[in-house]
Design a protein around this motif. Sequence first.
Motif, mmCIF file in Angstrom:
data_model
loop_
_atom_site.group_PDB
_atom_site.id
_atom_site.type_symbol
_atom_site.label_atom_id
_atom_site.label_comp_id
_atom_site.label_asym_id
_atom_site.label_seq_id
_atom_site.Cartn_x
_atom_site.Cartn_y
_atom_site.Cartn_z
ATOM 1 N N ILE A 30 3.882 -0.945 3.710
ATOM 2 C CA ILE A 30 3.148 0.334 3.632
ATOM 3 C C ILE A 30 4.160 1.455 3.438
ATOM 4 N N VAL A 31 3.983 2.203 2.346
ATOM 5 C CA VAL A 31 4.928 3.282 2.040
ATOM 6 C C VAL A 31 4.210 4.616 2.175
ATOM 7 N N LEU A 32 4.804 5.521 2.941
ATOM 8 C CA LEU A 32 4.277 6.890 3.070
ATOM 9 C C LEU A 32 5.082 7.772 2.126
ATOM 10 N N VAL A 33 4.392 8.445 1.219
ATOM 11 C CA VAL A 33 5.084 9.248 0.209
ATOM 12 C C VAL A 33 4.867 10.729 0.529
ATOM 13 N N ASP A 34 5.931 11.468 0.773
ATOM 14 C CA ASP A 34 5.799 12.902 1.039
ATOM 15 C C ASP A 34 7.159 13.573 0.867
ATOM 16 N N PRO A 35 7.227 14.649 0.072
ATOM 17 C CA PRO A 35 8.522 15.287 -0.141
ATOM 18 C C PRO A 35 8.920 16.220 0.995
ATOM 19 N N ASP A 36 7.966 16.526 1.875
ATOM 20 C CA ASP A 36 8.204 17.554 2.891
ATOM 21 C C ASP A 36 8.278 16.878 4.267
ATOM 22 N N ILE A 64 -9.397 8.053 -0.950
ATOM 23 C CA ILE A 64 -8.939 9.429 -0.708
ATOM 24 C C ILE A 64 -9.253 9.837 0.732
ATOM 25 N N ALA A 65 -8.436 10.747 1.216
ATOM 26 C CA ALA A 65 -8.679 11.318 2.542
ATOM 27 C C ALA A 65 -8.163 12.743 2.518
ATOM 28 N N GLY A 66 -8.716 13.584 3.382
ATOM 29 C CA GLY A 66 -8.207 14.957 3.428
ATOM 30 C C GLY A 66 -9.203 15.916 4.035
ATOM 31 N N ALA A 91 0.843 -1.201 0.000
ATOM 32 C CA ALA A 91 0.000 0.000 0.000
ATOM 33 C C ALA A 91 0.874 1.245 0.000
ATOM 34 N N ALA A 92 0.450 2.258 -0.758
ATOM 35 C CA ALA A 92 1.120 3.558 -0.711
ATOM 36 C C ALA A 92 0.123 4.585 -0.223
ATOM 37 N N VAL A 93 0.559 5.452 0.672
ATOM 38 C CA VAL A 93 -0.268 6.583 1.109
ATOM 39 C C VAL A 93 0.451 7.827 0.624
ATOM 40 N N ILE A 94 -0.204 8.590 -0.225
ATOM 41 C CA ILE A 94 0.437 9.785 -0.807
ATOM 42 C C ILE A 94 0.030 10.997 0.019
ATOM 43 N N ASP A 114 -0.914 -2.589 -4.328
ATOM 44 C CA ASP A 114 -2.302 -3.087 -4.366
ATOM 45 C C ASP A 114 -3.281 -1.978 -4.005
ATOM 46 N N ILE A 115 -2.832 -1.119 -3.092
ATOM 47 C CA ILE A 115 -3.724 -0.084 -2.538
ATOM 48 C C ILE A 115 -3.026 1.263 -2.599
ATOM 49 N N VAL A 116 -3.766 2.289 -2.998
ATOM 50 C CA VAL A 116 -3.217 3.649 -2.913
ATOM 51 C C VAL A 116 -4.247 4.549 -2.234
#
Length: 458
Positions: free
Chosen positions: A45-51, A432-434, A19-22, A273-275
């Motif tokens: 589980i990968v957390l993707v964030d440039p900041d 999606i979440a936010g 799973a990736a969480v962007i 599998d999941i984003v």
Amino acid sequence: MALIGPANRRSEAKAEKTAAVIGAGISGLVAAYRLRQKLGTEADIVLVDPDLIGGQLRTVELGGGPFDVGAEAFVRRRPEMVQLLEELGLSDLMVLPAGLRPIVWAGGAAHSLPAGSLMGLPTSGESIRGFVSDEAVEWVNSEPTHPFTWESGSDCSVAELVGDRFGAEVVERCVDPLLGGVYAGTSETAGVRAALPTLAAALDAGAPNLTAAVVTAMGAPQSGPVFSGIEGGYQRLVEELIRQTEPRIASVAAQGIVRYGSQWTVTNVGTFDIVVVAVRPAIASALLDREVPAAASALSRIPAASAVVVALALQDSVLPDLSGVLVASGESLRAKAFTFSDRKWPHLRERPNPVIRVSFGKFGDESILDETDENLVKYALEDLRTVTGIETTAADYVVQRWVSALPQYLPGHLDVVAEIEEAIYAQPGLAIAGSYLNGVGVPACVGTATKAVNRLLG
Ligand SMILES: Cc1cc2nc3c(=O)[nH]c(=O)nc-3n(C[C@H](O)[C@H](O)[C@H](O)COP(=O)(O)OP(=O)(O)OC[C@H]3O[C@@H](n4cnc5c(N)ncnc54)[C@H](O)[C@@H]3O)c2cc1C
């Protein structure tokens, strides 16, 4: 790209799920945490964030201790944050405000904030007497006698409804300072249905006039404090979520999402599998443009406001016994709100210098972002002098710019959200979440992240 984290254990045996969480603000962090709970320790589980991890939850050092320059509190009457802190074993960090009230700066003078309103909407003219003109008091008092129609399910701006029924003065002095504090918008840009859902429900249910709808929407008075903070700052929550989730961290900006069979490729990062997409609407729109154009198009219709927080440790000054100052629309101040943090939060009183936050920025005006840090500190101190008479300098300061951080809940917002969710959840493995979905507050973000993972995995 650096992928940091405990990957070895998972890469030796094939992970059950990937799973990736962007986006690693509170929405993304909670989504990742919930994914870990549902998928177990073997999932990758990968957390993707440039900041920095945490997004708008950011704790800095100010005047010798931790200090929040994004969110600083949460509504404790909603269950999501209280429950999350309990689950994580952090309940002891919850701190209560001292119970002081803010004042409102309106018409070039300080006024007590009228008690017992619904986001500034009064229950009677008498409750705002002295705060607005006598004409405005009479207008509100006579509101129930004027013919009123409301079409169930309809929507309009808060300014349209309140201006029409209670008058422009109530909009500018009573409603705008409170709405501005939450959304960095005004009642002209806030839709009734999204910004005041309990009021919309009372109107839909047939309230005969706005006064009656406000009374119904407020319900029975609730006891106990409305807000809590976190001792040590929101960073404590961010660190604990990371510790208990054990994600790998990709310190890059995701560039796009492409369907690949039953999986999703996040360009720059990998195939999953999941984003879960947990970035602000404009970025989510760009990421989803190719594969889910209907969601991308609806996301592009949600504008956002920018804000600046100037956090100050003040030299030799004693602040008044107030939690802060809210500023009405149309005032000549540059600041839109002051939080006297060391008065508001007992746990911040031990600092050697009093600490405050001064907030700037309104939807539609990005000019504040171009000001230098030095100018922003100067404006903050000048405006502080205007509203309190305190002449002081900064012993320490941090300027934090929040670009396009606060989504605007315009009239019709809930229809836009329904369009987005319909398009997204038609795609297996995507969620999606936010803060643009179900409220801008931290508890609402925790709620939408939990809901997103539940919709994905039941
Ligand atoms: C000044 C201010 C004060 C506030 N005060 C309060 C308060 O007291 N109480 C309260 O409840 N709420 C408050 N809020 C609102 C609340 O903080 C936010 O709504 C909430 O933190 C938003 O969380 P989020 O995860 O949805 O978004 P964000 O925190 O914005 O996180 C999104 C993340 O996405 C990342 N990102 C961007 N582009 C990409 C990309 N291409 N790939 C990967 N990642 C990307 C960003 O770096 C960011 O970390 C405040 C907000 C502000 C700005």
